[in-house]
Scaffold this active site. Structure first.
Site, mmCIF file in Angstrom:
data_model
loop_
_atom_site.group_PDB
_atom_site.id
_atom_site.type_symbol
_atom_site.label_atom_id
_atom_site.label_comp_id
_atom_site.label_asym_id
_atom_site.label_seq_id
_atom_site.Cartn_x
_atom_site.Cartn_y
_atom_site.Cartn_z
ATOM 1 N N ASP A 73 -5.299 -17.224 -4.599
ATOM 2 C CA ASP A 73 -3.854 -17.205 -4.055
ATOM 3 C C ASP A 73 -2.763 -17.011 -5.329
ATOM 4 O O ASP A 73 -3.236 -16.981 -6.445
ATOM 5 C CB ASP A 73 -3.332 -18.623 -4.071
ATOM 6 C CG ASP A 73 -2.400 -18.926 -3.361
ATOM 7 O OD1 ASP A 73 -1.976 -18.095 -3.375
ATOM 8 O OD2 ASP A 73 -1.906 -19.571 -2.800
ATOM 9 N N SER A 163 7.764 0.344 1.183
ATOM 10 C CA SER A 163 8.293 0.440 2.529
ATOM 11 C C SER A 163 9.840 0.715 2.299
ATOM 12 O O SER A 163 9.821 0.873 0.864
ATOM 13 C CB SER A 163 7.950 -0.956 3.475
ATOM 14 O OG SER A 163 9.427 -1.382 3.269
ATOM 15 N N TYR A 175 13.938 -9.631 1.869
ATOM 16 C CA TYR A 175 12.934 -8.021 1.627
ATOM 17 C C TYR A 175 13.541 -6.468 1.148
ATOM 18 O O TYR A 175 12.524 -6.264 0.288
ATOM 19 C CB TYR A 175 12.239 -7.863 3.051
ATOM 20 C CG TYR A 175 11.664 -6.940 4.102
ATOM 21 C CD1 TYR A 175 10.252 -6.907 3.758
ATOM 22 C CD2 TYR A 175 11.687 -5.327 3.693
ATOM 23 C CE1 TYR A 175 9.536 -6.029 3.830
ATOM 24 C CE2 TYR A 175 11.202 -4.505 4.061
ATOM 25 C CZ TYR A 175 10.179 -5.324 4.101
ATOM 26 O OH TYR A 175 8.522 -4.083 4.700
ATOM 27 N N LYS A 179 11.535 -4.994 -1.939
ATOM 28 C CA LYS A 179 11.289 -3.662 -2.360
ATOM 29 C C LYS A 179 11.499 -3.182 -3.090
ATOM 30 O O LYS A 179 10.564 -2.009 -3.970
ATOM 31 C CB LYS A 179 11.032 -3.114 -0.350
ATOM 32 C CG LYS A 179 10.272 -3.810 0.119
ATOM 33 C CD LYS A 179 8.467 -4.032 0.322
ATOM 34 C CE LYS A 179 7.554 -4.243 1.350
ATOM 35 N NZ LYS A 179 6.107 -4.430 0.908
ATOM 36 N N THR A 210 -1.203 -3.349 12.505
ATOM 37 C CA THR A 210 -1.830 -4.194 11.438
ATOM 38 C C THR A 210 -2.303 -5.488 12.927
ATOM 39 O O THR A 210 -1.418 -4.937 13.866
ATOM 40 C CB THR A 210 -1.213 -4.917 10.460
ATOM 41 O OG1 THR A 210 -0.045 -5.605 11.090
ATOM 42 C CG2 THR A 210 -1.045 -3.978 9.268
#
Length: 267
Positions: A73, A163, A175, A179, A210
């Site tokens: 983890d 991304s 996000y 990134k 995916t």
């Protein structure tokens, strides 16, 4: 002989998805690939998606590489350091490190209707924390642990899976910020590692098929999508390029790398 025979890779987050595809892409070229993940055989899965690190390791071996599974983890720094230490102790080297683990996607499977988190002010702060802890921080901690071995060898490749969300403003605040931080982390690491012969790049896949994307396929246009293995072949191409330092510090895209190196998507 396959070009990556004798080379050792550590792929973080490879129970499924992009991480698994990268592991298999390296396996095609004969690498020894250590794969980490939280989803392990016989344990309760942390998400409702298929795949375990043991299954990925077995596929690596069946494809001509050597697969080794590590339960980890990466939100826990000690587990992360222990995973890197195991690779170095057993294999004596790390030639390729792929930082693929990410967080903040929990709303895909925790039952939260997406419209309830349509603005950053509606999201629990845990979304931000997950993106930066499981993503940016874990990328940094893993790199700190792995780089001394690469520097000692005078070579190596670090790939942060990122991304285009880093360059856009419509992909969510947590996000996009995480990134962008991932990309700048690579740029700064590349600056310090260049003189040691170690390359560091941010990799932008396209829309990848995916397990989670396919689960929502009825809502997504997959016309220009790519397979996880296509992403893996992009990383393998970089790993086999003796002049890879020309890419260091840069954002590289799977389609551009396909044009440069000539690999294809198996579909």
């Amino acid at each position: 002989m396959a070009p990556l025979v004798g080379k050792v890779a550590l792929i973080r987050g490879a129970s499924r998805g992009v991480g698994k595809g990268i592991a298999l892409g390296l396996a095609e070229q004969g690498a020894t690939v250590y794969v980490t993940g939280r989803t392990t055989a016989g344990a309760a899965p942390p998400t409702p998606l298929p795949g375990t690190v043991e299954e990925t390791a077995a596929e690596i071996t069946s494809m001509g590489g050597v697969g080794v599974a590590i339960s980890c983890d990466h939100r826990d720094d000690d587990q992360t350091r222990a995973a890197v230490r195991r690779v170095v102790d057993e294999a004596g080297r790390i030639d390729v490190l792929v930082n693929n683990v990410w967080g903040g996607y929990e709303y895909f499977w925790d039952g939260t209707p997406f419209w309830e988190e349509a603005g950053f002010w509606t999201q629990p702060l845990e979304r931000w924390d997950a993106a930066f802890q499981a993503g940016v921080r874990a990328h940094y901690v893993t790199s700190v642990a792995a780089v001394p071995t690469m520097v000692a060898a005078g070579s190596g490749l670090i790939v942060n899976v990122s991304s285009e969300g880093a360059e856009k403003t419509d992909t969510g605040v947590a996000y996009g910020a995480a990134k962008a931080a991932t990309d700048h982390l690579i740029a700064c690491m590349a600056h310090e590692l260049r003189d040691h012969g170690v390359a560091a790049v941010s990799l932008y896949p396209g829309l990848v098929r995916t397990e989670s994307v396919l689960k929502a396929a009825e809502f997504i246009d997959l016309t220009d999508s790519e397979s996880p293995l296509f992403v893996g072949r992009a990383v393998a191409a970089l790993a086999t390029d003796k002049a890879v330092l020309r890419h260091t510090g840069q954002v590289v895209r799977t389609n551009s790398l396909s044009n440069e190196y000539g690999f294809t998507d198996p579909g």
